[in-house]
Design a protein around this motif. Structure first.
Motif, short mmCIF file in Angstrom:
data_model
loop_
_atom_site.label_atom_id
_atom_site.label_comp_id
_atom_site.label_asym_id
_atom_site.label_seq_id
_atom_site.Cartn_x
_atom_site.Cartn_y
_atom_site.Cartn_z
N SER A 1 66.47 -24.96 -58.49
CA SER A 1 66.40 -23.51 -58.72
C SER A 1 65.01 -22.90 -58.60
O SER A 1 64.89 -21.69 -58.33
N ASP B 1 74.28 -19.14 -58.45
CA ASP B 1 72.89 -19.55 -58.29
C ASP B 1 72.01 -18.80 -59.29
O ASP B 1 72.51 -18.07 -60.15
N LEU B 2 70.70 -18.99 -59.17
CA LEU B 2 69.77 -18.40 -60.14
C LEU B 2 69.89 -16.88 -60.17
O LEU B 2 69.88 -16.28 -61.26
N ILE C 1 62.69 -14.29 -64.80
CA ILE C 1 63.55 -14.82 -65.86
C ILE C 1 63.33 -14.03 -67.15
O ILE C 1 64.29 -13.64 -67.83
N VAL D 1 71.61 -22.89 -65.23
CA VAL D 1 71.87 -22.57 -63.83
C VAL D 1 72.42 -23.86 -63.23
O VAL D 1 71.73 -24.89 -63.24
N ALA E 1 66.87 -24.23 -66.28
CA ALA E 1 66.80 -24.22 -64.82
C ALA E 1 66.20 -25.52 -64.33
O ALA E 1 65.17 -25.96 -64.84
N LEU F 1 67.59 -20.09 -71.13
CA LEU F 1 67.97 -20.48 -69.78
C LEU F 1 67.47 -21.88 -69.48
O LEU F 1 66.31 -22.22 -69.76
#
Length: 275
Positions: free
Chosen positions: A102, A73-74, A115, A48, A97, A95
């Protein structure tokens, strides 16, 4: 639980690529991710985008800036994963982050569940405050979301032990202190002792990143006993060049991925003729 590197120990196996979501734009990025799956890449470390990373060099920082300027964005990234994940046959998505950009200000349990619900196969939280690690590990276990942990070659023994114990996706061994895109002075093969030491703490795959640029570097990492390599700046630079020159980003990146694969021996001539 997802197996991130399905051919652990095989020559040339274990390839992860780092990219910022939204660089290139998400419509092109989708084609790029599907291409990675076609080419047999094991893992996409999907960031992200976040600004001002102190651990990243200029190539990745510029990439993050381009993605942020596109408003990624997230929520956009989770929607992207949910859309593309059912179409992937092999590629796993871990992922990445950043805590401050985030996740801070969100309910940690809820964020981890979101997530996991997107279809992400694993999670690496960048710059997580040490006081939150226990809560984070518990939230990930509750959500059934494998965790990527990190340590350095120079990390003290307790740090390596924790990274090994909590790695349920893979353990990211950062080759040396510094910014992404820079390589250890002694070369990646010199990491063998560290990789061996980490084996005492984990049964999860060990992946090495920072400064891995080409096939020779990939082979050196595997020679050190690691299960996988993580390539970031070298690949992101190929995307930047393609965008700047108006080239086919997916086609250029396919060529880059193929350049990392081991050279296949030419099949013997079975006609009896001499060449």
């Amino acid at each position: 639980m997802a197996e991130f590197f399905t051919h652990r120990g095989a020559p040339g196996a274990g390839l992860a690529l780092f990219l910022n979501a939204g660089d290139p734009p998400l419509d092109v990025f989708e084609d790029l991710v599907l291409m990675l799956d076609e080419e047999g890449v094991d893992c996409l470390e999907l960031a992200v985008p976040f600004p001002d990373s102190v651990t990243d060099g200029p190539v990745i920082r510029r990439s993050a800036t381009r993605a942020l300027e596109r408003g990624v964005d997230l929520e956009d990234v989770l929607a992207f994963i949910a859309r593309v994940r059912p179409r992937l046959r092999r590629l796993r998505i871990a992922l990445l982050a950043d805590w401050s950009h985030s996740l801070k200000g969100r309910d940690l349990d809820g964020a981890v569940k979101d997530i996991a619900g997107s279809g992400a196969d694993g999670l690496l939280v960048h710059a997580l405050p040490p006081r939150l690690r226990t809560s984070y590990y518990a939230a990930a276990r509750a959500a059934g979301l494998p965790v990527v942990t990190t340590c350095y070659r120079q990390s003290p023994e307790p740090t390596m032990a924790e990274a090994g114990a909590e790695a349920s996706a893979y353990l990211y061994l950062v080759a040396h202190y510094g910014r992404s895109g820079t390589a250890p002075v002694a070369g990646h093969a010199a990491l063998q002792e560290t990789v061996t030491a980490l084996r005492a703490h984990t049964t999860s795959p060990i992946a090495v990143g920072f400064g891995v640029r080409n096939r020779d570097d990939v082979e050196a990492v595997h020679a050190a006993g690691a299960d996988a390599v993580i390539i970031g700046s070298a690949g992101v630079a190929r995307i930047e060049t393609a965008l700047t020159e108006g080239r086919d980003v997916v086609g250029d990146f396919r060529s880059f991925v193929r350049s990392l694969q081991p050279v296949r021996a030419t099949a013997p001539d079975r006609t009896g003729s001499c060449q």
